[in-house]
Design a protein around this motif. Structure first.
Motif, PDB file in Angstrom:
ATOM      1  N   VAL A  26       0.719  -1.262  -0.049  1.00 25.60           N
ATOM      2  CA  VAL A  26       0.192   0.091  -0.009  1.00 25.60           C
ATOM      3  C   VAL A  26       0.944   1.116   0.136  1.00 25.60           C
ATOM      4  CG1 VAL A  26      -1.916  -1.234   0.980  1.00 25.60           C
ATOM      5  CG2 VAL A  26      -0.152  -0.167   2.581  1.00 25.60           C
ATOM      6  N   ARG A  27       2.038   1.018  -0.247  1.00 26.90           N
ATOM      7  CA  ARG A  27       3.121   2.093  -0.122  1.00 26.90           C
ATOM      8  C   ARG A  27       2.576   3.399  -1.167  1.00 26.90           C
ATOM      9  NH1 ARG A  27       8.795   0.166  -0.226  1.00 26.90           N
ATOM     10  NH2 ARG A  27       8.100  -0.461   1.967  1.00 26.90           N
ATOM     11  N   SER A  28       2.364   3.279  -2.324  1.00 32.46           N
ATOM     12  CA  SER A  28       2.172   4.335  -3.356  1.00 32.46           C
ATOM     13  C   SER A  28       0.841   4.939  -2.738  1.00 32.46           C
ATOM     14  CB  SER A  28       2.209   3.846  -4.546  1.00 32.46           C
ATOM     15  OG  SER A  28       1.022   2.913  -4.921  1.00 32.46           O
ATOM     16  N   THR A  29      -0.087   4.207  -2.584  1.00 28.43           N
ATOM     17  CA  THR A  29      -1.394   4.794  -2.250  1.00 28.43           C
ATOM     18  C   THR A  29      -1.237   5.661  -1.043  1.00 28.43           C
ATOM     19  OG1 THR A  29      -2.772   2.936  -3.074  1.00 28.43           O
ATOM     20  CG2 THR A  29      -3.899   4.305  -1.477  1.00 28.43           C
ATOM     21  N   PHE A  30      -0.404   5.187   0.173  1.00 28.93           N
ATOM     22  CA  PHE A  30      -0.554   6.031   1.270  1.00 28.93           C
ATOM     23  C   PHE A  30       0.599   7.029   1.224  1.00 28.93           C
ATOM     24  CE2 PHE A  30      -2.056   2.684   4.722  1.00 28.93           C
ATOM     25  CZ  PHE A  30      -3.360   2.540   3.946  1.00 28.93           C
ATOM     26  N   HIS A  31       1.432   6.768   0.342  1.00 28.77           N
ATOM     27  CA  HIS A  31       2.457   7.885  -0.008  1.00 28.77           C
ATOM     28  C   HIS A  31       1.445   9.160  -0.564  1.00 28.77           C
ATOM     29  CE1 HIS A  31       5.989  10.070  -0.703  1.00 28.77           C
ATOM     30  NE2 HIS A  31       6.099  10.075  -1.775  1.00 28.77           N
ATOM     31  N   GLY A  32       0.547   8.989  -1.356  1.00 27.35           N
ATOM     32  CA  GLY A  32      -0.269   9.936  -2.215  1.00 27.35           C
ATOM     33  C   GLY A  32      -1.208  10.619  -0.819  1.00 27.35           C
ATOM     34  N   LEU A  33      -1.815   9.637  -0.018  1.00 28.20           N
ATOM     35  CA  LEU A  33      -2.586  10.254   0.925  1.00 28.20           C
ATOM     36  C   LEU A  33      -1.872  11.180   1.888  1.00 28.20           C
ATOM     37  CD1 LEU A  33      -4.582   6.878   1.887  1.00 28.20           C
ATOM     38  CD2 LEU A  33      -5.525   9.014   0.679  1.00 28.20           C
ATOM     39  N   SER A  34      -0.602  10.753   2.142  1.00 23.49           N
ATOM     40  CA  SER A  34       0.401  11.610   3.108  1.00 23.49           C
ATOM     41  C   SER A  34       0.604  12.838   2.343  1.00 23.49           C
ATOM     42  CB  SER A  34       1.672  10.793   3.086  1.00 23.49           C
ATOM     43  OG  SER A  34       1.421   9.872   4.028  1.00 23.49           O
ATOM     44  N   ALA A  35       0.791  12.958   1.100  1.00 25.45           N
ATOM     45  CA  ALA A  35       1.117  14.268   0.457  1.00 25.45           C
ATOM     46  C   ALA A  35      -0.069  15.089   0.412  1.00 25.45           C
ATOM     47  CB  ALA A  35       1.552  13.901  -1.240  1.00 25.45           C
ATOM     48  N   ALA A  37      -2.576  15.095   2.729  1.00 29.07           N
ATOM     49  CA  ALA A  37      -2.786  15.408   3.899  1.00 29.07           C
ATOM     50  C   ALA A  37      -1.756  16.985   4.141  1.00 29.07           C
ATOM     51  CB  ALA A  37      -2.502  14.619   4.981  1.00 29.07           C
ATOM     52  N   ALA A  38      -0.730  16.630   3.777  1.00 27.25           N
ATOM     53  CA  ALA A  38       0.296  17.821   3.706  1.00 27.25           C
ATOM     54  C   ALA A  38      -0.300  18.861   3.184  1.00 27.25           C
ATOM     55  CB  ALA A  38       1.803  17.300   3.320  1.00 27.25           C
ATOM     56  N   LYS A  39      -0.706  18.765   1.945  1.00 29.73           N
ATOM     57  CA  LYS A  39      -1.394  20.025   1.315  1.00 29.73           C
ATOM     58  C   LYS A  39      -2.520  20.604   1.970  1.00 29.73           C
ATOM     59  CE  LYS A  39       1.267  19.315  -2.365  1.00 29.73           C
ATOM     60  NZ  LYS A  39       2.509  18.640  -1.675  1.00 29.73           N
ATOM     61  N   VAL A  40      -3.410  19.804   2.695  1.00 28.97           N
ATOM     62  CA  VAL A  40      -4.306  20.277   3.354  1.00 28.97           C
ATOM     63  C   VAL A  40      -4.031  20.987   4.714  1.00 28.97           C
ATOM     64  CG1 VAL A  40      -6.680  19.493   4.785  1.00 28.97           C
ATOM     65  CG2 VAL A  40      -6.057  18.621   2.432  1.00 28.97           C
ATOM     66  N   GLY A  45      -2.850  26.002   7.619  1.00 27.69           N
ATOM     67  CA  GLY A  45      -1.839  27.057   8.127  1.00 27.69           C
ATOM     68  C   GLY A  45      -1.762  28.293   7.556  1.00 27.69           C
ATOM     69  N   ALA A  46      -1.939  28.429   6.255  1.00 23.70           N
ATOM     70  CA  ALA A  46      -1.953  29.654   5.105  1.00 23.70           C
ATOM     71  C   ALA A  46      -3.157  30.717   5.748  1.00 23.70           C
ATOM     72  CB  ALA A  46      -1.990  29.393   3.855  1.00 23.70           C
ATOM     73  N   LEU A  47      -4.383  29.534   5.769  1.00 21.54           N
ATOM     74  CA  LEU A  47      -5.657  30.414   6.237  1.00 21.54           C
ATOM     75  C   LEU A  47      -5.781  31.124   7.722  1.00 21.54           C
ATOM     76  CD1 LEU A  47      -8.220  28.086   4.355  1.00 21.54           C
ATOM     77  CD2 LEU A  47      -7.413  30.381   3.578  1.00 21.54           C
TER      78      LEU A  47
END
Length: 95
Positions: A26-35, A37-40, A45-47
């Motif tokens: 599940v590494r690629s899927t969870f890597h995408g979810l982590s990325a 979550a970081a963007k959110v 933070g910016a808001l």
């Protein structure tokens, strides 16, 4: 030297942490979810930065950021079992 220094900290961890934390299936899927979550988190933070700054000032903003960073460090420390992953990796390399 500047290139090395700029890419030494969190930028490297962004790519290495999912390799250590997630199983191969599940590494690629969870890597995408982590990325994602970081963007959110960056968006929130910016808001929130201007609102906290207007209400309480820069020291409060820095305190909130420090608290969030500490919470993330504690979560990473206790949620990622590095020794077990390293042991599995070593046993895979031996065979």
């Amino acid at each position: 030297v500047l290139f090395f220094a700029l890419f030494l900290g969190p930028n490297v961890a962004t790519f290495l942490l999912p390799v250590v934390a997630f199983p191969e299936e599940v590494r690629s899927t969870f890597h995408g979810l982590s990325a994602a979550a970081a963007k959110v988190g960056a968006m929130f933070g910016a808001l929130l930065f201007p609102m906290i700054d207007d209400a309480y000032g820069v020291p409060a903003v820095m305190g909130v950021q420090a608290g969030i960073c500490a919470a993330g460090a504690l979560l990473s420390h206790f949620a990622i079992k590095g020794d077990e992953v390293a042991d599995e990796h070593d046993s895979d390399m031996d065979s």
